[in-house]
Design a protein around this motif. Structure first.
Motif, mmCIF file in Angstrom:
data_model
loop_
_atom_site.group_PDB
_atom_site.id
_atom_site.type_symbol
_atom_site.label_atom_id
_atom_site.label_comp_id
_atom_site.label_asym_id
_atom_site.label_seq_id
_atom_site.Cartn_x
_atom_site.Cartn_y
_atom_site.Cartn_z
ATOM 1 N N LYS A 47 0.842 -1.196 0.000
ATOM 2 C CA LYS A 47 0.000 0.000 0.000
ATOM 3 C C LYS A 47 0.879 1.248 0.000
ATOM 4 O O LYS A 47 1.955 1.242 0.589
ATOM 5 C CB LYS A 47 -0.880 0.032 1.258
ATOM 6 N N PRO A 48 0.399 2.323 -0.634
ATOM 7 C CA PRO A 48 1.142 3.582 -0.514
ATOM 8 C C PRO A 48 0.975 4.159 0.892
ATOM 9 O O PRO A 48 -0.066 3.984 1.524
ATOM 10 C CB PRO A 48 0.510 4.493 -1.562
ATOM 11 N N HIS A 49 2.016 4.803 1.377
ATOM 12 C CA HIS A 49 2.007 5.398 2.715
ATOM 13 C C HIS A 49 2.486 6.844 2.628
ATOM 14 O O HIS A 49 3.284 7.175 1.767
ATOM 15 C CB HIS A 49 2.969 4.642 3.644
ATOM 16 N N SER A 50 2.036 7.653 3.557
ATOM 17 C CA SER A 50 2.573 9.009 3.651
ATOM 18 C C SER A 50 3.789 8.978 4.573
ATOM 19 O O SER A 50 3.942 8.074 5.395
ATOM 20 C CB SER A 50 1.516 9.972 4.207
ATOM 21 N N GLN A 51 4.641 9.990 4.416
ATOM 22 C CA GLN A 51 5.796 10.085 5.317
ATOM 23 C C GLN A 51 5.304 10.234 6.753
ATOM 24 O O GLN A 51 5.871 9.635 7.667
ATOM 25 C CB GLN A 51 6.669 11.279 4.929
ATOM 26 N N LYS A 52 4.248 11.016 6.953
ATOM 27 C CA LYS A 52 3.704 11.219 8.296
ATOM 28 C C LYS A 52 3.245 9.895 8.903
ATOM 29 O O LYS A 52 3.496 9.616 10.077
ATOM 30 C CB LYS A 52 2.541 12.214 8.238
ATOM 31 N N PHE A 81 3.181 9.498 -5.141
ATOM 32 C CA PHE A 81 1.845 9.714 -5.684
ATOM 33 C C PHE A 81 1.238 10.927 -5.002
ATOM 34 O O PHE A 81 1.545 11.197 -3.835
ATOM 35 C CB PHE A 81 0.921 8.523 -5.366
ATOM 36 N N PRO A 82 0.324 11.620 -5.675
ATOM 37 C CA PRO A 82 -0.386 12.701 -4.981
ATOM 38 C C PRO A 82 -1.224 12.131 -3.843
ATOM 39 O O PRO A 82 -1.784 11.037 -3.973
ATOM 40 C CB PRO A 82 -1.288 13.313 -6.062
ATOM 41 N N GLY A 83 -1.282 12.854 -2.749
ATOM 42 C CA GLY A 83 -2.091 12.417 -1.610
ATOM 43 C C GLY A 83 -3.563 12.668 -1.866
ATOM 44 O O GLY A 83 -3.931 13.509 -2.684
ATOM 45 N N GLU A 84 -4.402 11.944 -1.169
ATOM 46 C CA GLU A 84 -5.850 12.104 -1.299
ATOM 47 C C GLU A 84 -6.317 13.198 -0.356
ATOM 48 O O GLU A 84 -6.292 13.035 0.853
ATOM 49 C CB GLU A 84 -6.555 10.788 -0.988
ATOM 50 N N GLY A 85 -6.736 14.329 -0.920
ATOM 51 C CA GLY A 85 -7.250 15.430 -0.115
ATOM 52 C C GLY A 85 -6.206 16.123 0.736
ATOM 53 O O GLY A 85 -6.540 16.810 1.687
ATOM 54 N N ARG A 90 2.129 10.474 -1.274
ATOM 55 C CA ARG A 90 2.159 9.107 -0.767
ATOM 56 C C ARG A 90 3.329 8.406 -1.430
ATOM 57 O O ARG A 90 3.706 8.715 -2.548
ATOM 58 C CB ARG A 90 0.843 8.393 -1.079
ATOM 59 N N ILE A 91 3.897 7.453 -0.724
ATOM 60 C CA ILE A 91 5.087 6.747 -1.185
ATOM 61 C C ILE A 91 4.706 5.305 -1.452
ATOM 62 O O ILE A 91 4.037 4.672 -0.631
ATOM 63 C CB ILE A 91 6.189 6.787 -0.108
ATOM 64 N N GLY A 92 5.161 4.772 -2.559
ATOM 65 C CA GLY A 92 4.931 3.367 -2.865
ATOM 66 C C GLY A 92 6.180 2.762 -3.476
ATOM 67 O O GLY A 92 7.033 3.474 -4.017
ATOM 68 N N LEU A 93 6.289 1.458 -3.366
ATOM 69 C CA LEU A 93 7.425 0.758 -3.960
ATOM 70 C C LEU A 93 7.171 0.540 -5.450
ATOM 71 O O LEU A 93 6.057 0.187 -5.850
ATOM 72 C CB LEU A 93 7.628 -0.603 -3.289
ATOM 73 N N THR A 94 8.195 0.737 -6.270
ATOM 74 C CA THR A 94 8.134 0.382 -7.680
ATOM 75 C C THR A 94 8.286 -1.130 -7.787
ATOM 76 O O THR A 94 8.529 -1.812 -6.778
ATOM 77 C CB THR A 94 9.276 1.065 -8.455
ATOM 78 N N GLU A 95 8.187 -1.671 -8.997
ATOM 79 C CA GLU A 95 8.415 -3.113 -9.165
ATOM 80 C C GLU A 95 9.827 -3.480 -8.715
ATOM 81 O O GLU A 95 10.027 -4.483 -8.032
ATOM 82 C CB GLU A 95 8.200 -3.526 -10.622
ATOM 83 N N ALA A 96 10.798 -2.640 -9.103
ATOM 84 C CA ALA A 96 12.177 -2.896 -8.671
ATOM 85 C C ALA A 96 12.292 -2.777 -7.153
ATOM 86 O O ALA A 96 13.018 -3.538 -6.511
ATOM 87 C CB ALA A 96 13.141 -1.917 -9.353
#
Length: 150
Positions: A47-52, A81-85, A90-96
């Motif tokens: 899942k994507p996560h925010s730094q916070k 990724f842009p955050g929702e609202g 948001r941070i997510g892992l690439t395939e690599a």
């Protein structure tokens, strides 16, 4: 009774220090920074996560997270990724990044699985709930206390 509690708390502190140390020494052997290991572990749920969110959940300083994310982004392991609202990305892992995380974390997960299996042969699974409860109580109590001499 206070002496018994003192000894129990010291044993808990030593146990948690040894756990932290085990992850630290593993990360060193793996050739990565300990907080990158934590970041990969946090993001390995897909899942994507925010730094916070990572800062609050995993207690990694914001500046450290920011530095680690820049390093992982440069290596092609994370994407933003842009955050929702919110303005926060948001941070997510690439395939690599997922492949890198799985490569690093495979041994960690295997060691954790073996350790929990051995522990559950001797102790009730409720020990995890008890430790989590103790951690919550301790955090709450320490936040209330004034810092002496600081």
């Amino acid at each position: 009774m206070q002496d018994q509690n003192y000894e129990r708390i010291r044993r808990l502190m030593l146990a948690t220090t040894r756990i932290d140390g085990a992850y630290y020494f593993f990360s060193r052997r793996a050739g990565i920074k300990e907080n990158i290991l934590v970041l990969l572990y946090a993001m390995d749920d897909g899942k994507p996560h925010s730094q916070k969110q990572i800062w609050e959940d995993w207690l990694v300083p914001k500046t450290t997270i920011n530095t680690n994310i820049r390093e992982l982004k440069k290596a092609g392991y994370v994407t933003l990724f842009p955050g929702e609202g919110t303005r926060e990305k948001r941070i997510g892992l690439t395939e690599a990044g997922m492949a890198f995380a799985q490569q690093i974390l495979k041994s960690v997960y295997e060691a954790e699985e073996t350790a929990i299996e051995k522990t559950l042969q001797n102790y009730s699974p409720e020990f995890v709930d008890a430790l989590d409860y103790f951690a919550g109580c301790l955090c709450e109590e320490l936040q209330k206390k004034p810092v002496q001499g600081g």
